[in-house]
Design a protein around this motif. Structure first.
Motif, PDB file in Angstrom:
ATOM      1  N   HIS A 261     -49.902 -44.989  38.783  1.00  0.00           N
ATOM      2  CA  HIS A 261     -50.444 -43.819  38.095  1.00  0.00           C
ATOM      3  C   HIS A 261     -49.324 -42.994  37.455  1.00  0.00           C
ATOM      4  O   HIS A 261     -49.456 -42.535  36.319  1.00  0.00           O
ATOM      5  CB  HIS A 261     -51.241 -42.957  39.080  1.00  0.00           C
TER       6      HIS A 261
ATOM      7  N   TYR B 283     -55.610 -41.481  45.905  1.00  0.00           N
ATOM      8  CA  TYR B 283     -55.730 -40.719  44.661  1.00  0.00           C
ATOM      9  C   TYR B 283     -57.150 -40.182  44.450  1.00  0.00           C
ATOM     10  O   TYR B 283     -57.368 -39.338  43.584  1.00  0.00           O
ATOM     11  CB  TYR B 283     -55.328 -41.583  43.465  1.00  0.00           C
ATOM     12  N   LYS B 284     -58.094 -40.656  45.230  1.00  0.00           N
ATOM     13  CA  LYS B 284     -59.466 -40.169  45.106  1.00  0.00           C
ATOM     14  C   LYS B 284     -59.673 -38.848  45.855  1.00  0.00           C
ATOM     15  O   LYS B 284     -60.703 -38.193  45.690  1.00  0.00           O
ATOM     16  CB  LYS B 284     -60.443 -41.228  45.641  1.00  0.00           C
TER      17      LYS B 284
ATOM     18  N   TYR C 125     -48.980 -37.588  46.674  1.00  0.00           N
ATOM     19  CA  TYR C 125     -48.485 -38.777  45.971  1.00  0.00           C
ATOM     20  C   TYR C 125     -47.775 -38.376  44.672  1.00  0.00           C
ATOM     21  O   TYR C 125     -46.705 -38.914  44.345  1.00  0.00           O
ATOM     22  CB  TYR C 125     -49.639 -39.727  45.656  1.00  0.00           C
TER      23      TYR C 125
ATOM     24  N   GLN D 121     -50.322 -50.309  47.284  1.00  0.00           N
ATOM     25  CA  GLN D 121     -50.995 -49.923  46.053  1.00  0.00           C
ATOM     26  C   GLN D 121     -52.481 -49.664  46.291  1.00  0.00           C
ATOM     27  O   GLN D 121     -53.058 -48.709  45.742  1.00  0.00           O
ATOM     28  CB  GLN D 121     -50.821 -51.019  44.991  1.00  0.00           C
ATOM     29  N   ILE D 122     -53.108 -50.485  47.142  1.00  0.00           N
ATOM     30  CA  ILE D 122     -54.526 -50.274  47.460  1.00  0.00           C
ATOM     31  C   ILE D 122     -54.716 -48.951  48.177  1.00  0.00           C
ATOM     32  O   ILE D 122     -55.616 -48.164  47.852  1.00  0.00           O
ATOM     33  CB  ILE D 122     -55.056 -51.438  48.325  1.00  0.00           C
TER      34      ILE D 122
ATOM     35  N   ASP E  49     -45.225 -46.216  41.672  1.00  0.00           N
ATOM     36  CA  ASP E  49     -46.553 -45.611  41.574  1.00  0.00           C
ATOM     37  C   ASP E  49     -47.137 -45.923  40.203  1.00  0.00           C
ATOM     38  O   ASP E  49     -46.624 -45.453  39.177  1.00  0.00           O
ATOM     39  CB  ASP E  49     -46.452 -44.093  41.792  1.00  0.00           C
TER      40      ASP E  49
ATOM     41  N   ARG F  13     -52.756 -46.399  48.022  1.00  0.00           N
ATOM     42  CA  ARG F  13     -52.456 -45.307  47.083  1.00  0.00           C
ATOM     43  C   ARG F  13     -53.649 -45.047  46.168  1.00  0.00           C
ATOM     44  O   ARG F  13     -53.972 -43.887  45.875  1.00  0.00           O
ATOM     45  CB  ARG F  13     -51.219 -45.646  46.265  1.00  0.00           C
ATOM     46  N   ASN F  14     -54.321 -46.106  45.721  1.00  0.00           N
ATOM     47  CA  ASN F  14     -55.505 -45.934  44.875  1.00  0.00           C
ATOM     48  C   ASN F  14     -56.606 -45.188  45.618  1.00  0.00           C
ATOM     49  O   ASN F  14     -57.304 -44.351  45.046  1.00  0.00           O
ATOM     50  CB  ASN F  14     -56.021 -47.294  44.403  1.00  0.00           C
ATOM     51  N   ILE F  15     -56.760 -45.499  46.911  1.00  0.00           N
ATOM     52  CA  ILE F  15     -57.743 -44.777  47.724  1.00  0.00           C
ATOM     53  C   ILE F  15     -57.323 -43.320  47.890  1.00  0.00           C
ATOM     54  O   ILE F  15     -58.139 -42.402  47.781  1.00  0.00           O
ATOM     55  CB  ILE F  15     -57.896 -45.455  49.098  1.00  0.00           C
TER      56      ILE F  15
ATOM     57  N   ARG G 103     -53.735 -36.936  46.766  1.00  0.00           N
ATOM     58  CA  ARG G 103     -53.330 -37.154  45.381  1.00  0.00           C
ATOM     59  C   ARG G 103     -52.162 -36.242  45.009  1.00  0.00           C
ATOM     60  O   ARG G 103     -51.185 -36.683  44.382  1.00  0.00           O
ATOM     61  CB  ARG G 103     -54.516 -36.895  44.441  1.00  0.00           C
TER      62      ARG G 103
END
Length: 280
Positions: free
Chosen positions: A179, A133-134, A142, A126-127, A177, A129-131, A139
């Protein structure tokens, strides 16, 4: 009871037993997990080569700084001079790496540990994936992976005779996911307000463009399960194409970068050395 099988598979088998379509559910599950495996292999292939190339670049640069630069320094000393400017800076970096090698090994071990944590644990994924998405490229990948899994799950549940609401509930449990989960929750809310499945999918952005039009046609013709299966296949093709295109750009970029770095390091000592030799 064995704990060997995922909950999604167990739910679908239970539905197949209740509806008398266990053979169809098993066949659909086979296709679903085959697609999941294909996605996992695409991601693995896309990541493995760049990591190997980056590792090779680091090793070559360290060898140049730690082993090759001191040899050039000895040549300069024998000629009665010493390194200056950029070459002297590189020499200092090489000496620092050699002197504090244990510290760098510990840092490398920490980085490897973080990578394993990010790829083997739910929290780590998850960490990462958050990175991801930037950045636009990651992104989009994903989002396409999540949409592919969503469409595959919907095709499986709808073909088993479930209504769209129950299908959305099961597929929501499949998604990992955060998001994309917001879109699924919004889609379920729209369906509870009376929107049909295709309108809710388009309104929340789960399916857009051609895929949204395909879903609309599927809803009108009563073949939403077949359309969802087709959409999942198209998303898989898009993911493979996007990753292959990314690799096609990344591979020569890494090779060119390695060549430039090695060339700059060698030229920083070769040019002064040639000047000294020509003046003798």
């Amino acid at each position: 009871k064995t704990g060997l099988f995922p909950s999604y598979m167990l739910h679908m088998i239970q539905i197949g037993e209740e509806t008398g379509t266990l053979d169809e559910v098993m066949s659909a599950l086979s296709e679903h997990y085959d697609r999941e495996d294909s996605i996992a292999k695409s991601i693995k292939n896309a990541v493995t080569y760049p990591l190997i190339m980056a590792g090779m670049m680091v090793v070559v640069i360290i060898v140049l700084l730690v082993k090759v630069m001191p040899i050039f320094n000895q040549v300069f000393i024998q000629l009665g001079t010493e390194m200056t400017g950029f070459s002297r800076t590189l020499m200092g970096i090489g000496n620092a790496i050699n002197r504090y090698s244990i510290v760098f090994i510990v840092i490398l071990a920490v980085i490897v540990g973080l990578l394993l944590y990010g790829t083997r644990t739910v929290r780590g994924k998850q960490i990462f994936r958050n990175i991801g998405y930037k950045f636009r490229f990651t992104r989009v990948i994903y989002e396409e992976i999540a949409a592919c899994r969503f469409a595959s799950g919907m095709a499986l549940t709808l073909s088993s005779g479930l209504n769209p609401e129950r299908s959305m509930e099961l597929v929501s449990a499949l998604n990992d996911d955060v998001h994309f989960q917001k879109k699924i929750d919004a889609c379920r809310d729209l369906m509870n307000e009376g929107k049909d499945l295709s309108e809710a999918l388009n309104g929340t952005g789960i399916l857009t463009g051609m895929y949204a039009r395909m879903a609309s046609i599927g809803a009108k013709t009563g073949s939403m399960d077949q359309v969802m299966d087709k959409i999942a296949g198209l998303y898989q093709d898009d993911i493979d194409t996007r990753m292959n295109n990314g690799l096609a750009v990344l591979e020569p970029t890494l090779v060119i970068s390695l060549s430039l770095i090695v060339g700059v390091i060698l030229l920083s000592v070769m040019l002064p050395l040639m000047g000294i030799m020509s003046s003798i």
